[in-house]
Each structure stands twice: as structure tokens, then as C-alpha cells.
Design an enzyme around this catalytic site. Structure first.
Site, short mmCIF file in Angstrom:
data_model
loop_
_atom_site.label_atom_id
_atom_site.label_comp_id
_atom_site.label_asym_id
_atom_site.label_seq_id
_atom_site.Cartn_x
_atom_site.Cartn_y
_atom_site.Cartn_z
CB SER A 190 2.80 1.67 12.90
OG SER A 190 3.76 0.62 12.83
CE LYS A 203 -4.16 -1.99 2.02
NZ LYS A 203 -5.26 -1.81 2.99
#
Length: 272
Positions: free
Chosen positions: A130, A70
Site C-alpha cells: 500500500s 515517492k
């Protein structure tokens, strides 16, 4: 009705380290129900630049991007939608005649779920994770007005960076923290993973919380969601996220927005 493929069929796809069946079943159900000449297929890759080059060269209409690509995919596209650029994470590519524009429909889905579930902005949250998906989730809560909470991540560098971007604090673990809203954005509890049977948060943390949100979509009820429901907590599931974000991808690829009944049918089919 059968899905027929011909020279005019438009291909959409997904890229993931561990491809699943949800997107394929969801998108193809809608294509067939709406009589659209599209087909959807999931792929894995070890060569991300070549895969993105293939999307451009072969005229593949759209591509869903999943973990762990991503963030790495961003330099490979031509433009990034403003909200996705602010997050620094994308999950969707749309190809217009070789011009690749990227979006983040995870962010859109989470914003909608915050509203649908009536989660108030003064709720104190703890978000575990995260990575790229964590960025989308944290920024969705930030932009919905949430100001109190922690990013819980063992990786201090990425944890602190996400905390800074989202306006929350960083913590290495849940020690000494108390949150009304727990959000899991890690693979803990994911079907087929190394931590499939583990609970994303300690039982005591879940007991103290009011809402538990797990973005893991497979299985639809993860260990932490089952625990939350057994304790009478409000639960938000990854299945809800994956359906909403997939609808937005479908619209970006086809320009058609299905009605709610058809979306529910496609979701039931894809999750069965």
C-alpha cells in the site's frame, strides 16, 4: 568508447534509501551508445528537502525517485503530471531551468506490461502492498479496466485508502481470498533485504493463481517468481517493470527514444 565528462556534461541522478546499480548502468550505457553528453549517478539521502533543493540549485537535469520518497517528495516540486497527481506518487523529476516537474513512469510501465502480457480486465486480482509503488500499480490496473480484486495490506489506514482510490476492496491478509492474478508490491523477496528469502504469497495462493506479478527487480527472479514458474504459471517480473520505466525516464531527460535493440542491449548490460 569511454565516457568523458566536461563542463557541458548534464547530470542525472537517483534518490533511494538503498541505491542499486541498475539505473546507473542502464542510463550510462545509453548515453554512451548514443553519444549524449550526460552522466548518471545514484545517491542516498537522509535530508530529502536539501537533496531536492540541490537538484534545483545545481541544474541537475533529472532525478529518479525510489522508496521511500515517492510520496514525500511531491510537496517539494513545482508541478506534477496529471496521471502522477491522480496517483499521489511520483518516481521521476525533470528540471527545466530550475522548474521541477514530476512524473510517474512506473505507472506507464505497468500499463504497457498489462497489454504486452495479455492480462484480461475481468481477471480477479490480489495486490499486496500500500505504499507509493503500490499506488502506481493499483491505479494502472484500475485505468486498464480491472474492477475485481483486493488490496492486501496489514496497515489498515493505507490499505483502505488505496483500495478506495483504486476501486478495489481491502483485506488485511489473504485469508478467504482467491485470486487469478497475484501482485507483490512489497520488499518481500528483495535482494539484500530482511525478507530476501521469503515468498510474497502462500504456496497455496500461487497454486490457485494463473498469473504472478512481482515488481521487485533485484534479483530478476524472486522466490515467488521462481515458484510461479515451477508451477507453470504466467510470470511478470520486476525486471520488466524497471526496464520500461527507465526507458521513459531516459526519454524525459534527453528527448531521445532509443530503438528496441538498443534498449535490449542496455537492459542486458544493466541486469548482468
Amino acid at each position: 568508447m569511454s565516457l568523458y565528462i566536461n563542463r557541458d556534461t548534464r547530470l542525472c541522478m537517483s534518490l533511494s534509501a538503498r541505491p542499486g546499480n541498475f539505473g546507473t548502468r542502464f542510463q550510462n550505457f545509453l548515453y554512451e551508445a548514443l553519444g549524449l553528453n550526460y552522466v548518471y549517478k545514484s545517491f542516498a539521502t537522509r535530508d530529502l528537502p536539501a537533496a531536492i533543493g540541490g537538484i534545483r540549485a545545481l541544474g541537475i537535469r533529472g532525478c529518479a525517485i525510489s522508496m521511500p520518497f515517492k510520496e514525500a517528495v511531491i510537496p517539494l516540486v513545482d508541478a506534477v503530471d496529471a496521471s502522477a497527481a491522480a496517483i499521489g506518487s511520483i518516481n521521476t523529476i525533470v528540471n527545466d531551468d530550475g522548474y521541477l516537474r514530476a512524473y510517474n513512469t512506473d505507472y506507464i510501465a505497468v500499463r504497457k506490461l498489462i497489454e504486452q502480457h495479455g492480462i484480461a480486465p475481468d481477471t480477479r486480482l490480489a495486490l499486496r502492498g500500500s505504499g507509493g509503488m503500490a499506488k502506481a500499480v493499483a491505479c494502472a490496473f484500475r485505468d486498464a479496466g480491472f474492477r475485481h480484486g483486493h488490496i492486501v495490506a496489514r496497515n489498515e489506514a493505507t490499505g483502505r485508502k488505496l483500495a478506495e482510490v483504486s476501486g478495489f476492496s481491502w483485506a488485511a491478509d489473504m485469508s478467504g481470498l482467491s485470486a487469478e492474478l497475484l501482485i507483490n508490491v512489497t520488499p518481500v523477496g528483495m535482494e539484500g533485504g530482511a525478507e530476501a528469502d521469503e515468498i510474497a504469497f502462500d504456496v497455496r495462493d500461487v497454486e490457485r493463481a494463473r498469473v504472478v506479478f512481482d515488481v521487485v527487480a533485484s534479483p530478476p527472479e524472486t522466490p515467488v517468481i521462481r515458484l510461479a514458474r515451477s508451477l507453470g504459471k504466467q510470470a511478470v517480473t520486476g525486471a520488466e517493470v524497471i526496464v520500461l520505466q527507465a526507458v521513459e525516464q531516459f526519454v524525459l531527460y534527453t528527448g531521445v527514444r532509443p530503438d528496441d535493440d538498443l534498449i535490449a542491449q542496455a537492459a542486458a548490460h544493466a541486469l548482468s
